[in-house]
Motif scaffolding. Structure first.
Motif, PDB file in Angstrom:
ATOM      1  N   MET A  28      19.233  15.930   2.585  1.00 60.81           N
ATOM      2  CA  MET A  28      18.279  15.752   1.268  1.00 60.81           C
ATOM      3  C   MET A  28      17.222  16.915   0.893  1.00 60.81           C
ATOM      4  N   SER A  29      16.938  17.534   2.052  1.00 61.46           N
ATOM      5  CA  SER A  29      15.805  18.655   1.986  1.00 61.46           C
ATOM      6  C   SER A  29      16.792  19.677   1.143  1.00 61.46           C
ATOM      7  N   ILE A  30      17.835  20.094   1.483  1.00 63.76           N
ATOM      8  CA  ILE A  30      18.601  20.920   0.725  1.00 63.76           C
ATOM      9  C   ILE A  30      18.775  20.652  -0.682  1.00 63.76           C
ATOM     10  N   ILE A  31      19.288  19.610  -0.965  1.00 62.08           N
ATOM     11  CA  ILE A  31      19.341  18.953  -2.374  1.00 62.08           C
ATOM     12  C   ILE A  31      17.923  19.192  -3.216  1.00 62.08           C
ATOM     13  N   ILE A  32      16.876  18.816  -2.615  1.00 61.61           N
ATOM     14  CA  ILE A  32      15.626  18.836  -3.264  1.00 61.61           C
ATOM     15  C   ILE A  32      15.482  20.461  -3.432  1.00 61.61           C
ATOM     16  N   MET A  33      15.781  21.223  -2.582  1.00 65.79           N
ATOM     17  CA  MET A  33      15.400  22.686  -2.777  1.00 65.79           C
ATOM     18  C   MET A  33      16.155  23.327  -3.700  1.00 65.79           C
ATOM     19  N   ARG A  34      17.355  22.786  -3.837  1.00 66.63           N
ATOM     20  CA  ARG A  34      18.381  23.180  -4.839  1.00 66.63           C
ATOM     21  C   ARG A  34      17.733  22.816  -6.309  1.00 66.63           C
ATOM     22  N   ILE A  35      17.273  21.621  -6.339  1.00 66.44           N
ATOM     23  CA  ILE A  35      16.592  21.063  -7.689  1.00 66.44           C
ATOM     24  C   ILE A  35      15.747  22.031  -7.993  1.00 66.44           C
ATOM     25  N   VAL A  60      10.548  18.658   2.836  1.00 70.71           N
ATOM     26  CA  VAL A  60      11.612  19.833   2.858  1.00 70.71           C
ATOM     27  C   VAL A  60      11.365  20.493   3.998  1.00 70.71           C
ATOM     28  N   GLY A  61      10.111  21.227   4.190  1.00 69.73           N
ATOM     29  CA  GLY A  61       9.939  22.129   5.255  1.00 69.73           C
ATOM     30  C   GLY A  61      10.062  21.531   6.603  1.00 69.73           C
ATOM     31  N   TYR A  62       9.833  20.361   6.947  1.00 69.22           N
ATOM     32  CA  TYR A  62       9.896  19.581   8.307  1.00 69.22           C
ATOM     33  C   TYR A  62      11.279  19.403   8.501  1.00 69.22           C
ATOM     34  N   TYR A  63      12.063  18.947   7.714  1.00 70.07           N
ATOM     35  CA  TYR A  63      13.497  18.474   7.945  1.00 70.07           C
ATOM     36  C   TYR A  63      14.500  19.807   7.527  1.00 70.07           C
ATOM     37  N   GLU A  64      13.987  20.854   7.086  1.00 69.58           N
ATOM     38  CA  GLU A  64      15.003  22.008   6.918  1.00 69.58           C
ATOM     39  C   GLU A  64      15.862  22.341   8.293  1.00 69.58           C
ATOM     40  N   THR A  75       6.759  26.576   2.974  1.00 69.59           N
ATOM     41  CA  THR A  75       6.804  27.916   3.839  1.00 69.59           C
ATOM     42  C   THR A  75       5.874  27.683   4.809  1.00 69.59           C
ATOM     43  N   GLU A  76       4.794  27.173   4.472  1.00 71.31           N
ATOM     44  CA  GLU A  76       3.664  26.952   5.504  1.00 71.31           C
ATOM     45  C   GLU A  76       4.178  26.003   6.544  1.00 71.31           C
ATOM     46  N   VAL A  77       5.021  25.070   6.226  1.00 69.73           N
ATOM     47  CA  VAL A  77       5.399  23.949   7.170  1.00 69.73           C
ATOM     48  C   VAL A  77       6.582  24.565   8.239  1.00 69.73           C
ATOM     49  N   LEU A  78       7.278  25.587   7.695  1.00 69.05           N
ATOM     50  CA  LEU A  78       8.397  26.322   8.415  1.00 69.05           C
ATOM     51  C   LEU A  78       7.638  26.932   9.628  1.00 69.05           C
ATOM     52  N   SER A  79       6.451  27.483   9.371  1.00 69.55           N
ATOM     53  CA  SER A  79       5.624  28.018  10.464  1.00 69.55           C
ATOM     54  C   SER A  79       4.932  27.413  11.433  1.00 69.55           C
ATOM     55  N   VAL A  80       4.379  26.236  10.829  1.00 68.94           N
ATOM     56  CA  VAL A  80       3.672  25.427  11.629  1.00 68.94           C
ATOM     57  C   VAL A  80       4.352  24.374  12.436  1.00 68.94           C
ATOM     58  N   ARG A  81       5.610  23.981  12.171  1.00 66.65           N
ATOM     59  CA  ARG A  81       6.285  22.835  12.683  1.00 66.65           C
ATOM     60  C   ARG A  81       6.900  23.279  14.106  1.00 66.65           C
ATOM     61  N   ASP A 121       7.699  10.430  12.353  1.00 64.20           N
ATOM     62  CA  ASP A 121       7.580  11.606  11.659  1.00 64.20           C
ATOM     63  C   ASP A 121       6.476  11.807  10.622  1.00 64.20           C
ATOM     64  N   SER A 122       6.493  10.758   9.973  1.00 67.61           N
ATOM     65  CA  SER A 122       5.278  10.365   8.814  1.00 67.61           C
ATOM     66  C   SER A 122       3.980  10.812   9.446  1.00 67.61           C
ATOM     67  N   LYS A 123       3.774  10.148  10.654  1.00 70.54           N
ATOM     68  CA  LYS A 123       2.144  10.341  11.067  1.00 70.54           C
ATOM     69  C   LYS A 123       2.103  11.751  11.641  1.00 70.54           C
ATOM     70  N   ILE A 124       3.142  12.359  11.908  1.00 76.61           N
ATOM     71  CA  ILE A 124       3.298  13.937  12.522  1.00 76.61           C
ATOM     72  C   ILE A 124       2.895  14.681  11.277  1.00 76.61           C
ATOM     73  N   LEU A 125       3.564  14.469  10.132  1.00 73.43           N
ATOM     74  CA  LEU A 125       3.367  15.148   8.795  1.00 73.43           C
ATOM     75  C   LEU A 125       2.062  15.171   8.221  1.00 73.43           C
ATOM     76  N   PHE A 126       1.565  13.693   8.099  1.00 71.78           N
ATOM     77  CA  PHE A 126       0.233  13.824   7.402  1.00 71.78           C
ATOM     78  C   PHE A 126      -0.896  13.758   8.264  1.00 71.78           C
ATOM     79  N   LYS A 127      -0.656  13.879   9.436  1.00 66.81           N
ATOM     80  CA  LYS A 127      -1.892  13.800  10.374  1.00 66.81           C
ATOM     81  C   LYS A 127      -2.182  15.300  11.072  1.00 66.81           C
ATOM     82  N   HIS A 128      -0.848  15.774  11.532  1.00 63.95           N
ATOM     83  CA  HIS A 128      -0.848  17.158  12.312  1.00 63.95           C
ATOM     84  C   HIS A 128      -0.446  18.105  11.510  1.00 63.95           C
TER      85      HIS A 128
END
Length: 206
Positions: free
Chosen positions: A35-42, A22-26, A87-93, A108-115
């Motif tokens: 999809m990130s918007i839908i997940i956050m609304r849920i 959600v944070g990376y694709y917001e 919240t943390e991802v929004l500042s890091v990305r 994207d998956s490598k960036i998310l889980f490695k960096h």
């Protein structure tokens, strides 16, 4: 303790990846952004209800099994970890090293889980002890009102509930001692969380 530990673990396993996504694709205008918007609304809908009332309703509907209590608590803690990591991802990305990782062709998956993940995981680790303490208290509350763990399973809220009926006759110890253990356990877990937070704070590494 078993219920609280496994409920928090499951909530973390689902919440952290969702928070990363959600944070990376917001604010992204792609399908992933939608999809990130839908997940956050849920997550907003789940957190709109009082935790105890929602837990009471779901446990009553699904049955008073230990496994059901664990799943319900995990369901309640998933939005907590999702929002915390988001919240943390929004500042890091927006950092330069993320842009560099994209420039050299990382997926994207490598960036998310490695960096990204190593730089946002500390608050989630600190939150573990808080959620375990809250799970113990919530489980005790559900058992106290008769919607949690059933006899003869030993559980602090159930012990307090059974002992409370005898307090009018002067037999205070069946409910007081489980209450004291409950307070000490929650206080200890809170102090553990505070200690972990202090340890993981880079400002204290000097």
């Amino acid at each position: 303790l078993m219920i609280a530990f496994f409920a928090t673990l499951i909530g973390m396993i689902f919440g952290i990846p969702l928070g990363l996504y959600v944070g990376y694709y917001e604010n992204n205008k792609s399908i992933s952004g939608i999809m990130s918007i839908i997940i956050m609304r849920i997550m907003d809908v789940i957190q709109a209800f009082p935790v105890f009332i929602l837990g009471l309703a779901i446990v009553t509907a699904t049955g008073q099994k230990i496994s059901n209590v664990i799943y319900v608590l995990a369901f309640l803690w998933t939005p907590v970890f999702t929002r915390l990591v988001r919240t943390e991802v929004l500042s890091v990305r927006e950092n330069l090293y993320i842009e560099q990782a994209k420039a050299v062709g990382n997926t994207d998956s490598k960036i998310l889980f490695k960096h990204v993940l190593p730089n946002v995981i500390s608050p989630a680790i600190t939150q573990i002890s808080v959620c375990i303490a809250a799970s113990i208290l919530l489980t005790a509350g559900l058992s106290f009102v008769g919607a949690g763990v059933r006899m003869p399973t030993p559980e602090l809220g159930l012990m307090i509930s059974v002992g409370a009926k005898n307090m009018v006759t002067g037999q205070w110890w069946p409910s007081v001692f489980p209450g004291v253990v409950l307070c000490i356990t929650i206080f200890g877990l809170s102090m553990l969380g505070e200690g972990i937070s202090e340890t993981l704070d880079p400002r204290n590494w000097r």
